[in-house]
Design a protein around this motif. Sequence first.
Motif, PDB file in Angstrom:
ATOM      1  N   THR A 161     -96.544 -87.169   5.109  1.00 58.00           N
ATOM      2  CA  THR A 161     -95.220 -86.608   4.848  1.00 58.00           C
ATOM      3  C   THR A 161     -94.654 -87.174   3.546  1.00 58.00           C
ATOM      4  N   LEU A 162     -93.561 -86.590   3.110  1.00 60.83           N
ATOM      5  CA  LEU A 162     -92.913 -87.052   1.869  1.00 60.83           C
ATOM      6  C   LEU A 162     -92.523 -88.520   1.968  1.00 60.83           C
ATOM      7  N   ALA A 163     -92.094 -88.953   3.162  1.00 61.52           N
ATOM      8  CA  ALA A 163     -91.645 -90.336   3.344  1.00 61.52           C
ATOM      9  C   ALA A 163     -92.792 -91.332   3.139  1.00 61.52           C
ATOM     10  N   GLU A 164     -94.015 -90.898   3.382  1.00 63.38           N
ATOM     11  CA  GLU A 164     -95.171 -91.809   3.278  1.00 63.38           C
ATOM     12  C   GLU A 164     -95.703 -91.919   1.854  1.00 63.38           C
ATOM     13  N   LEU A 165     -95.172 -91.130   0.921  1.00 63.76           N
ATOM     14  CA  LEU A 165     -95.672 -91.172  -0.460  1.00 63.76           C
ATOM     15  C   LEU A 165     -95.191 -92.440  -1.147  1.00 63.76           C
ATOM     16  N   ASP A 166     -96.058 -92.968  -1.980  1.00 61.93           N
ATOM     17  CA  ASP A 166     -95.743 -94.177  -2.716  1.00 61.93           C
ATOM     18  C   ASP A 166     -95.199 -93.770  -4.088  1.00 61.93           C
ATOM     19  N   VAL A 167     -93.871 -93.812  -4.237  1.00 68.26           N
ATOM     20  CA  VAL A 167     -93.281 -93.380  -5.510  1.00 68.26           C
ATOM     21  C   VAL A 167     -92.836 -94.613  -6.304  1.00 68.26           C
ATOM     22  N   PRO A 168     -92.880 -94.523  -7.634  1.00 69.89           N
ATOM     23  CA  PRO A 168     -92.468 -95.665  -8.455  1.00 69.89           C
ATOM     24  C   PRO A 168     -90.989 -96.011  -8.234  1.00 69.89           C
ATOM     25  N   GLU A 169     -90.644 -97.219  -8.591  1.00 70.72           N
ATOM     26  CA  GLU A 169     -89.275 -97.699  -8.412  1.00 70.72           C
ATOM     27  C   GLU A 169     -88.309 -96.862  -9.273  1.00 70.72           C
ATOM     28  N   GLY A 170     -87.183 -96.523  -8.718  1.00 68.20           N
ATOM     29  CA  GLY A 170     -86.185 -95.759  -9.461  1.00 68.20           C
ATOM     30  C   GLY A 170     -86.365 -94.259  -9.365  1.00 68.20           C
ATOM     31  N   VAL A 171     -87.408 -93.843  -8.664  1.00 70.45           N
ATOM     32  CA  VAL A 171     -87.677 -92.401  -8.539  1.00 70.45           C
ATOM     33  C   VAL A 171     -87.349 -91.963  -7.113  1.00 70.45           C
ATOM     34  N   VAL A 172     -86.590 -90.892  -6.988  1.00 62.26           N
ATOM     35  CA  VAL A 172     -86.235 -90.353  -5.667  1.00 62.26           C
ATOM     36  C   VAL A 172     -86.760 -88.926  -5.584  1.00 62.26           C
ATOM     37  N   ILE A 173     -87.462 -88.637  -4.481  1.00 60.24           N
ATOM     38  CA  ILE A 173     -87.972 -87.271  -4.295  1.00 60.24           C
ATOM     39  C   ILE A 173     -86.869 -86.418  -3.690  1.00 60.24           C
ATOM     40  N   VAL A 174     -86.597 -85.272  -4.314  1.00 62.79           N
ATOM     41  CA  VAL A 174     -85.535 -84.399  -3.808  1.00 62.79           C
ATOM     42  C   VAL A 174     -86.095 -83.047  -3.351  1.00 62.79           C
ATOM     43  N   SER A 175     -87.414 -82.991  -3.185  1.00 61.58           N
ATOM     44  CA  SER A 175     -88.067 -81.719  -2.832  1.00 61.58           C
ATOM     45  C   SER A 175     -87.693 -81.220  -1.446  1.00 61.58           C
ATOM     46  N   GLY A 176     -87.527 -82.123  -0.496  1.00 60.26           N
ATOM     47  CA  GLY A 176     -87.246 -81.698   0.874  1.00 60.26           C
ATOM     48  C   GLY A 176     -86.877 -82.909   1.693  1.00 60.26           C
ATOM     49  N   ASN A 177     -86.802 -82.743   3.014  1.00 61.92           N
ATOM     50  CA  ASN A 177     -86.457 -83.910   3.833  1.00 61.92           C
ATOM     51  C   ASN A 177     -87.694 -84.788   4.042  1.00 61.92           C
ATOM     52  N   PRO A 178     -87.490 -86.062   4.403  1.00 63.98           N
ATOM     53  CA  PRO A 178     -88.628 -87.000   4.470  1.00 63.98           C
ATOM     54  C   PRO A 178     -89.745 -86.588   5.428  1.00 63.98           C
ATOM     55  N   ASP A 179     -89.420 -85.741   6.422  1.00 61.44           N
ATOM     56  CA  ASP A 179     -90.444 -85.336   7.403  1.00 61.44           C
ATOM     57  C   ASP A 179     -91.331 -84.199   6.900  1.00 61.44           C
ATOM     58  N   THR A 180     -91.037 -83.680   5.730  1.00 59.66           N
ATOM     59  CA  THR A 180     -91.813 -82.543   5.222  1.00 59.66           C
ATOM     60  C   THR A 180     -93.263 -82.944   4.976  1.00 59.66           C
ATOM     61  N   THR A 181     -94.177 -82.166   5.500  1.00 62.51           N
ATOM     62  CA  THR A 181     -95.610 -82.449   5.327  1.00 62.51           C
ATOM     63  C   THR A 181     -96.043 -82.024   3.923  1.00 62.51           C
ATOM     64  N   VAL A 182     -96.764 -82.914   3.245  1.00 63.85           N
ATOM     65  CA  VAL A 182     -97.254 -82.544   1.908  1.00 63.85           C
ATOM     66  C   VAL A 182     -98.748 -82.211   1.924  1.00 63.85           C
ATOM     67  N   ALA A 183     -99.473 -82.818   2.852  1.00 68.41           N
ATOM     68  CA  ALA A 183    -100.915 -82.514   2.951  1.00 68.41           C
ATOM     69  C   ALA A 183    -101.385 -82.799   4.364  1.00 68.41           C
ATOM     70  N   HIS A 184    -102.328 -82.017   4.842  1.00 68.07           N
ATOM     71  CA  HIS A 184    -102.914 -82.277   6.154  1.00 68.07           C
ATOM     72  C   HIS A 184    -104.357 -81.808   6.182  1.00 68.07           C
ATOM     73  N   VAL A 185    -105.112 -82.352   7.141  1.00 68.78           N
ATOM     74  CA  VAL A 185    -106.516 -81.952   7.277  1.00 68.78           C
ATOM     75  C   VAL A 185    -106.593 -80.936   8.407  1.00 68.78           C
ATOM     76  N   LEU A 186    -107.015 -79.735   8.055  1.00 69.11           N
ATOM     77  CA  LEU A 186    -107.087 -78.648   9.038  1.00 69.11           C
ATOM     78  C   LEU A 186    -108.356 -78.781   9.875  1.00 69.11           C
ATOM     79  N   THR A 187    -108.194 -78.563  11.185  1.00 67.33           N
ATOM     80  CA  THR A 187    -109.356 -78.540  12.064  1.00 67.33           C
ATOM     81  C   THR A 187    -110.076 -77.213  11.864  1.00 67.33           C
TER      82      THR A 187
END
Lengths: 211, 123
Positions: A157-183
Motif C-alpha cells: 500500500t501507499l503507507a508501506e512505501l519508503d519515501v525520502p524525508e520531506g516528501v508527502v504522497i498525495v495520490s490517495g489514502n494510505p490504504d491504497t494498493t500500489v502493487a499486488h501479486v495476482l494469483t
Amino acid sequence: MASETITVTVANRTETGKNANRRLRRNGSIPCVLYGKNIDSRSLTATAKDIRVAIDHPAVITLAFSGNKETASAVVKNVQHDFLSASILHVDFQQVNRNEKITSSVPLELIGDPVGTHHGGTLDQLFHTLEIECFPQDIPEYIRCDVSKLDLGDSITLAELDVPEGVVIVSGNPDTTVAHVLTPRAAEEDEEAEDEAEPEVIAKAKKTDDE
Amino acid sequence: MQRGSLAGNARRNNKLDFGDFGLQVLERGWITNQQIEAMRVALTRHMKRQGQVWIRMFPDKPISKKPLETRMGKGKGNPDTWVAVVRPGRVIFEVKGCSETIAREGLSRAANKLGLRCRMLKR
C-alpha cells in the motif's frame, strides 16, 4: 534527488500558433511555456537537445534567457509527445520558489522479483506515477519500492512505501494498493473445482454407508 | 450508410489508458467484426486466460453488399458485415496482468490476423 543543476538556454517566442511552431520544430527547436504563481506566462523556445536533457531531470532546472542575464528556476510540469513518432511537441515549465512546496508527479519504480511470480503469479502495478508534495529541491528522481518479498495475493500500500524525508504522497489514502501479486486464474479455477468435487465425494461416501 | 472518410490520424484512443501493453495501428482502414473476434481469440488463447484484455474498438459501421450474380440497380444491397474504422495511432487492444513476453507474443499473433501494420506499446 539529483544534485546537479541543469541549465537550459531559452529564448522568448513571439510567434504562436501551429504553423509557427511547426517551423520551429523543423529547425530543431521545441516550443515551451513558462508559468507560475504570480507571474504572467511566457512563450519560449529551446533546442531539442537541451529539452531532452531537461525532461529526464525531475528536479529544479535553471532557465537562462538568451540575450540577457535573466534566469528562472523551474520544474518540467508537462511534456507533450507525438503519438506516432514519439517526438517532443511541447514542454511546460513551472516557475518555482525554493521556499514554497509544490505538487509534482514522480515515477514509481518496483524493484526485485516477487516470490509469488515463481509460483505462477503475476505482479500487477496499479500506480506508475505518484503525486507528491514537497519543496522543489527535494523532488526525488523516482520512488523505489522493493517487491521481492511479495507472495501470491500479497500487496503493497501507499503507507508501506519508503519515501525520502520531506516528501508527502498525495495520490490517495494510505490504504491504497500500489502493487499486488495476482494469483493465476487457472490455479484459482483448479481450487474451485476441487472445492466443488469434495461434496460429491462425501455424498457418494454416504450412499455407500447407507448401502 | 456511405463509405465515410478515413483521413487524418486518431485524435482519441491513441495511448494506453487501461493496460500495461497495447497494440497500436499504424495504417488506416476498416477492421471487420470477424477480424476483431479472430484477434481476440488468438490473444486470449496465447495468454491462457491470464490477465485482462481490453478491446478498444467497436464495429459500429454496417457495410452492405449485393448478392453474387446480381445485376446493378434494384436498390441498395443488404447489410453484409460490420466494421470499425481505424486511423493511424489508434490503440485497438490493451493487455494487463501478464508478463511482457506473453503480451508481446499474444499481440503479435493478434496483429497477424489484421491486414494493417501495427506496433506494440508498453507503459
